[in-house]
Design an enzyme around this catalytic site. Structure first.
Site, PDB file in Angstrom:
ATOM      1  N   GLY A  63       0.814  -1.201   0.000  1.00 35.05           N
ATOM      2  CA  GLY A  63       0.000   0.000   0.000  1.00 35.05           C
ATOM      3  C   GLY A  63       0.845   1.247   0.000  1.00 35.05           C
ATOM      4  O   GLY A  63       2.029   1.218   0.318  1.00 35.05           O
ATOM      5  N   GLY A  77       0.406   5.747   0.546  1.00 32.79           N
ATOM      6  CA  GLY A  77      -0.486   6.856   0.844  1.00 32.79           C
ATOM      7  C   GLY A  77       0.318   8.105   1.088  1.00 32.79           C
ATOM      8  O   GLY A  77       1.524   8.127   0.864  1.00 32.79           O
ATOM      9  N   TYR A 134       1.098   9.269   3.806  1.00 30.93           N
ATOM     10  CA  TYR A 134       1.960   9.099   4.970  1.00 30.93           C
ATOM     11  C   TYR A 134       3.260   8.372   4.653  1.00 30.93           C
ATOM     12  O   TYR A 134       4.244   8.488   5.339  1.00 30.93           O
ATOM     13  CB  TYR A 134       1.206   8.309   6.037  1.00 30.93           C
ATOM     14  CG  TYR A 134       0.562   7.063   5.470  1.00 30.93           C
ATOM     15  CD1 TYR A 134       1.301   5.923   5.275  1.00 30.93           C
ATOM     16  CD2 TYR A 134      -0.780   7.053   5.086  1.00 30.93           C
ATOM     17  CE1 TYR A 134       0.730   4.794   4.729  1.00 30.93           C
ATOM     18  CE2 TYR A 134      -1.356   5.942   4.531  1.00 30.93           C
ATOM     19  CZ  TYR A 134      -0.586   4.810   4.351  1.00 30.93           C
ATOM     20  OH  TYR A 134      -1.142   3.690   3.780  1.00 30.93           O
ATOM     21  N   GLY A 135       3.248   7.553   3.576  1.00 29.02           N
ATOM     22  CA  GLY A 135       4.405   6.720   3.289  1.00 29.02           C
ATOM     23  C   GLY A 135       3.949   5.453   2.619  1.00 29.02           C
ATOM     24  O   GLY A 135       2.937   5.439   1.923  1.00 29.02           O
ATOM     25  N   VAL A 139       3.403   0.954   2.819  1.00 30.35           N
ATOM     26  CA  VAL A 139       3.213  -0.181   3.707  1.00 30.35           C
ATOM     27  C   VAL A 139       3.755  -1.434   3.025  1.00 30.35           C
ATOM     28  O   VAL A 139       3.527  -1.648   1.832  1.00 30.35           O
ATOM     29  CB  VAL A 139       1.722  -0.373   4.044  1.00 30.35           C
ATOM     30  CG1 VAL A 139       1.538  -1.536   4.987  1.00 30.35           C
ATOM     31  CG2 VAL A 139       1.132   0.869   4.638  1.00 30.35           C
ATOM     32  N   LYS A 144       4.789  -0.153   8.297  1.00 35.48           N
ATOM     33  CA  LYS A 144       4.484   1.138   7.698  1.00 35.48           C
ATOM     34  C   LYS A 144       5.752   1.978   7.750  1.00 35.48           C
ATOM     35  O   LYS A 144       6.283   2.230   8.829  1.00 35.48           O
ATOM     36  CB  LYS A 144       3.374   1.780   8.520  1.00 35.48           C
ATOM     37  CG  LYS A 144       2.749   2.974   7.905  1.00 35.48           C
ATOM     38  CD  LYS A 144       1.461   3.244   8.671  1.00 35.48           C
ATOM     39  CE  LYS A 144       0.951   4.629   8.416  1.00 35.48           C
ATOM     40  NZ  LYS A 144      -0.239   4.925   9.184  1.00 35.48           N
ATOM     41  N   ASP A 161     -10.045  11.087  10.691  1.00 32.32           N
ATOM     42  CA  ASP A 161      -9.887  10.663   9.298  1.00 32.32           C
ATOM     43  C   ASP A 161     -10.579   9.323   9.109  1.00 32.32           C
ATOM     44  O   ASP A 161      -9.971   8.347   8.688  1.00 32.32           O
ATOM     45  CB  ASP A 161      -8.412  10.576   8.912  1.00 32.32           C
ATOM     46  CG  ASP A 161      -8.252  10.496   7.406  1.00 32.32           C
ATOM     47  OD1 ASP A 161      -9.242  10.744   6.704  1.00 32.32           O
ATOM     48  OD2 ASP A 161      -7.151  10.182   6.939  1.00 32.32           O
TER      49      ASP A 161
END
Lengths: 332, 161
Positions: free
Chosen positions: A28, A30, A32-33, A35, A60, A156
């Site tokens: 994954g 996103g 944020y970074g 995964v 993550k 969120d």
């Protein structure tokens, strides 16, 4: 033993993280970074039988902040997220297993989950029955209850951030935007929650808001589960508001006290509220009632988590199914 | 429903417990005077950077918590620890960025940026990433707010009589 497997060598990442987690693949990405799926090697070495089940985790990797030339230490959003995950342990909140650093990146080790709610929601092949929806919503409310009990707002809540394990247990993840609302009267930022799940008070630029914004997001998710799509799908802030008001009716001083004093208040063309029974033909009265209670425009009139869990909709037959009865096998 | 404030405070007290005897038990080479000097220096730093009062109290909380969890520190490390505590407190409490460069400057170049960052990681790891203690400032603020509510509610009637 693993060296005999030729596929292992194709993985382009460094094979081991801090000598313990073996990278398998990226699952994954996103804001944020990213995964990664990893295998825990440590326990395998100590295990007496080599055939013991492999342990998988999700790691993550937090993105470095934009100004990466300056050394600033740990990014503050990461710091806050780890913090909040440390504070709460609950069945419906993703457990944090480990935190470690390599050079300047922070890695968070979490339980590996099979899927997320958005896949279930937008899948064309899965049918969701009322017991399924009850089961999903109840789990969301249990998680929210635990968060609000500890004075945390998630901020969120979207189907993408609700992960589902193999046995159908829903878990909240991605606490990068969460914050405590306990005892400080600091103004809050309006730049939270994915647009489609954003509550009207944030859209109007309220400086102070409470856990009710999570309830509104939960309402959007419930609507999405019935619609099998996004309930309010606006292109920008203004469009989002007009979409909400098209269904819930435009707010006025009578229906929402103090709305005209909010910083970004705009007047909209007046539309009367619509009944959910017309929007979703075939749903029963209690469900329409719950949906309405979750999506009330005035945050003070919105249901609390406690009221949601005790709502008559959940007490009526058909009963909520068990988590492991959720149609998990059909997710591709 | 959220926990009541008191319940929450009790919970917090059990998690964020400092050992009041840490100087005697863990750090024979430190004296109370050194600790007070360092904390006073942190206060001055907060003044220089125009930081909030809460930030200082958070930093001092981390400082005490960290010192009660490690052993045998040398006096020369105290300033570095205090600097890193301030950095963490800033990230938790304030908006914007406090650059490490300015922290090195107020340190008179006694430690480098990497020192501060490494220490920051070590502190957050030692505290098990639990970085939301209830500070003195916080409790006082809450008490005064309760007093204000009381005054607004009850005393006004009393005065008007």
């Amino acid at each position: 033993m693993e060296k005999n497997n030729p596929e292992e060598f194709k993985v382009p990442f460094s094979p081991l993280l801090i000598g313990r987690y073996k990278m398998i693949k990226k699952i994954g990405k996103g804001s944020y970074g990213s995964v990664y799926k990893v295998e825990d090697i440590k326990d395998r070495k100590t295990a007496t039988t080599p055939d013991s089940p492999k342990k998988y985790f999700a790691v993550k990797k937090m993105k470095l902040p934009a100004n990466r030339l300056k050394i600033q230490g740990i990014d503050f959003t990461t710091l806050r997220e780890i913090n909040i995950l440390q504070e709460i342990k609950h069945e419906n909140i993703i457990p944090l297993v480990d935190v470690f650093h390599i050079n300047r990146s922070t890695f968070m080790v979490m339980e590996l989950m099979k899927s997320d709610l958005s896949k279930l929601m937008f899948s064309r092949t899965i049918t969701l029955t009322i017991p399924h929806i009850k089961c999903i919503m109840l789990q969301i409310f249990y998680g929210l209850k635990e968060l609000h009990k500890n004075w945390i707002i998630h901020r969120d809540l979207t189907p993408n951030n609700l992960l589902i394990s193999e046995d159908g247990v829903l878990k909240f993840s991605d606490f990068g935007l969460s914050r405590f609302f306990a005892s400080n009267n600091r103004p809050m930022t309006q730049n939270v929650v994915t647009l489609h799940y954003r509550a009207p008070e944030i859209l109007f630029g309220a400086n102070y808001y409470g856990p009710q914004i999570d309830i509104f997001s939960a309402g959007c998710i419930l609507g999405g589960l019935l619609l099998r799509g996004t309930l309010f799908c606006g292109r920008n802030d203004i469009d989002q508001m007009s979409q909400i008001f098209k269904i819930m009716g435009t707010p006025s001083e009578e229906t929402w006290e103090g709305v005209t004093n909010l910083p970004h208040y705009v007047e909209f063309e007046e539309t009367p509220p619509q009944s959910f029974r017309i929007l979703f033909p075939g749903i029963d009265e209690d469900l329409a009632n719950l949906l309405e209670g979750l999506l009330v425009l005035d945050p003070n009139k919105r249901l609390t988590v406690e009221q949601c869990i005790n709502h008559p909709f959940f007490n009526k037959s058909p009963d909520s199914c068990d988590p492991d009865e959720l149609p998990m096998d059909d997710i591709s | 429903m959220p926990h009541s404030h008191n319940e929450h405070r009790n919970y917090q007290e059990s998690v964020y417990k400092t050992n009041p005897e840490y100087l005697k038990l863990n750090h024979p080479s430190l004296s109370p005077r050194m600790v007070s000097l360092v904390l006073h220096w942190v206060q001055q730093c907060c003044e220089v950077f125009y930081l909030k009062r809460e930030t200082y109290y958070l930093a001092s909380c981390y400082f005490h918590l960290y010192l009660s969890k490690v052993e045998n520190l040398k006096p020369k490390h105290l300033q570095l620890i205090a600097t890193s505590c301030l950095l963490i407190a800033f990230k938790i409490e304030e908006l914007g960025l406090l650059s490490c460069n300015s922290l090195v400057e107020v340190n008179n170049g006694q430690c480098s940026k990497t020192d501060i960052v490494v220490m920051e990681k070590h502190i957050s790891k030692t505290l098990c990433w639990k970085l939301y203690p209830k500070t003195l400032n916080n409790i006082l603020g809450q008490a005064t707010r309760q007093w204000d509510d009381f005054v607004n509610g009850n005393l006004r009637v009393f005065i008007s009589l």
